[in-house]
Design a protein around this motif. Structure first.
Motif, short mmCIF file in Angstrom:
data_model
loop_
_atom_site.label_atom_id
_atom_site.label_comp_id
_atom_site.label_asym_id
_atom_site.label_seq_id
_atom_site.Cartn_x
_atom_site.Cartn_y
_atom_site.Cartn_z
N CYS A 1 -0.89 -0.97 -4.35
CA CYS A 1 -0.72 -0.11 -5.52
C CYS A 1 -0.15 -0.94 -6.66
CB CYS A 1 0.20 1.05 -5.17
SG CYS A 1 0.34 2.28 -6.49
N ALA B 1 0.81 -1.23 0.00
CA ALA B 1 0.00 0.00 0.00
C ALA B 1 0.84 1.27 0.00
CB ALA B 1 -0.98 0.02 1.18
N THR B 2 2.11 1.16 -0.40
CA THR B 2 2.96 2.35 -0.46
C THR B 2 3.56 2.52 -1.85
OG1 THR B 2 5.09 1.29 0.07
CG2 THR B 2 3.67 1.91 1.92
N TYR C 1 5.50 7.37 0.15
CA TYR C 1 4.16 7.90 -0.10
C TYR C 1 3.11 6.93 0.44
CZ TYR C 1 7.26 10.35 -3.26
OH TYR C 1 8.32 11.06 -3.77
N ARG C 2 2.53 7.32 1.57
CA ARG C 2 1.50 6.47 2.18
C ARG C 2 0.62 7.30 3.10
NH1 ARG C 2 2.72 4.77 7.58
NH2 ARG C 2 1.43 2.91 7.36
N TYR D 1 -4.44 2.18 -7.59
CA TYR D 1 -4.68 1.39 -6.38
C TYR D 1 -5.83 0.39 -6.54
CZ TYR D 1 -1.43 4.35 -3.75
OH TYR D 1 -0.31 4.99 -3.30
#
Length: 357
Positions: free
Chosen positions: A290, A265-266, A281-282, A306
């Motif tokens: 992603c 998820a980053t 970036y999170r 995403y």
């Protein structure tokens, strides 16, 4: 009584030499890490605090491209900035006119799950592959039947996950579930170099925006990003900060940094000169993986596709989210910025592609 085996050349007992070498490697690794930390003077987002915050954006889906009967898995823009190629779970590869939304070519592949497609730099040829373990080249022409001119130019021992022309129609890179990346000569359909290093499926590749550069980057299911030298066939840098599969990699327009997208998820930004992660970036609220990343033409914005049906747009320097793009009705599997930076193309499991501006 057992005698310890001795290395005949060095005269050192083998067990001792392996143990001492392992310790030496650990010591050298620690020293390298110390030297790296000395250069790690300031975080990117701290250095960017003096910059003005970006103005509010209003990206809208200007065109919706409908025609696939399965999940859209990959897309690429033509150098003419007008045409798109997409591939899908339904086994179809479609060339679209993004201005009119017309389908100019529809090709049925010999397999479903066509996971890779790309336009050649000339704009006159496309390549596609997937579960058939092959990459097939199609010259685009309205006069002849495209299928009559197709050629298989690459073979792997597992599925092909990604492909990228290497600055000309003569060479192409392929990434595969067999853990390798290969550089192929298209004319002879033979492998020039095989790049071994990943410990799991290769999921994404990108070549440097500079035609004179000899490096390309790959991301894999081993959670690692590798930077490779085409001349030697060896990797020259690795980044292992991700905690999930790396699904997408993309060079910054400057060619000096690489962004990655992951199932953790980053998104992350790695500076090749500093040899370290500089951007992260999170948000706590983002819990979905992603799949793909790309930059705006200036490099100031980073777009991420995403699994929660949206595209998050990040301020590359300040490491904060600039806006969210809503429109798709299922996970966004792929995205690409148009060559001139005026539009963003996205593909989704909702069977559609969208063109945003």
């Amino acid at each position: 009584m057992k005698m310890a085996s001795v290395d005949l050349e060095s005269g050192i007992p083998e067990c001792e030499s392996i143990e001492s070498l392992t310790k030496e490697v650990e010591v050298l690794k620690a020293k390298l890490e110390e030297e790296r930390k000395k250069l790690n003077d300031v975080e990117l987002y701290v250095a960017a605090q003096k910059l003005d915050t970006l103005a509010q954006f209003n990206f809208k889906p200007r065109k919706v491209l409908k025609g696939h009967q399965g999940k859209v898995l990959a897309l690429d823009w033509s150098p003419d900035k007008r045409h798109l190629v997409s591939s899908s779970q339904d086994g179809k590869v479609i060339v679209w006119d993004a201005f009119t939304t017309n389908k100019e070519h529809a090709i049925t592949m010999p397999t479903t799950w066509v996971m890779a497609c790309a336009f050649g730099p000339s704009g006159g040829v496309i390549a596609a592959g997937g579960l058939d373990n092959k990459l097939t080249l199609y010259p685009l022409s309205f006069e002849d039947d495209i299928n009559s001119k197709k050629r298989v130019v690459a073979n792997h021992s597992n599925y092909i996950s990604c492909c990228k022309f290497q600055h000309s129609d003569q060479q192409i890179l392929t990434g595969s579930g067999d853990t390798t990346v290969c550089l192929w000569d298209i004319e002879s359909a033979t492998a020039i170099t095989t790049f071994n290093g990943h410990m799991a499926d290769v999921m994404a590749i990108d070549s440097s925006p500079s035609e004179t550069s000899n490096v390309f980057v790959s991301g894999g299911a081993d959670h690692c990003v590798y930077v490779w030298d085409v001349r030697t066939g060896q990797y020259v840098q690795t980044f292992d900060e991700h905690e999930g599969d790396v699904n997408g990699v993309r060079f910054h327009p400057s060619g000096e940094a690489v962004a990655s997208a992951s199932d953790d998820a980053t998104c992350r930004l790695f500076d090749l000169r500093a040899d370290r992660q500089v951007g992260f970036y999170r948000k706590e609220s983002i819990i979905f993986g992603c799949n793909s990343v790309d930059f705006s033409s200036s490099g100031r914005l980073l777009f991420g596709a995403y699994n929660d049906y949206c595209v998050n747009v990040w301020d590359t320097l300040k490491c904060i989210r600039a806006c969210i793009m809503y429109g798709h009705e299922n996970r966004v599997s792929c995205l690409r910025m148009a060559p001139d930076g005026t539009a963003l193309g996205t593909g989704s499991w909702d069977l559609t592609l969208r063109v945003w501006a």
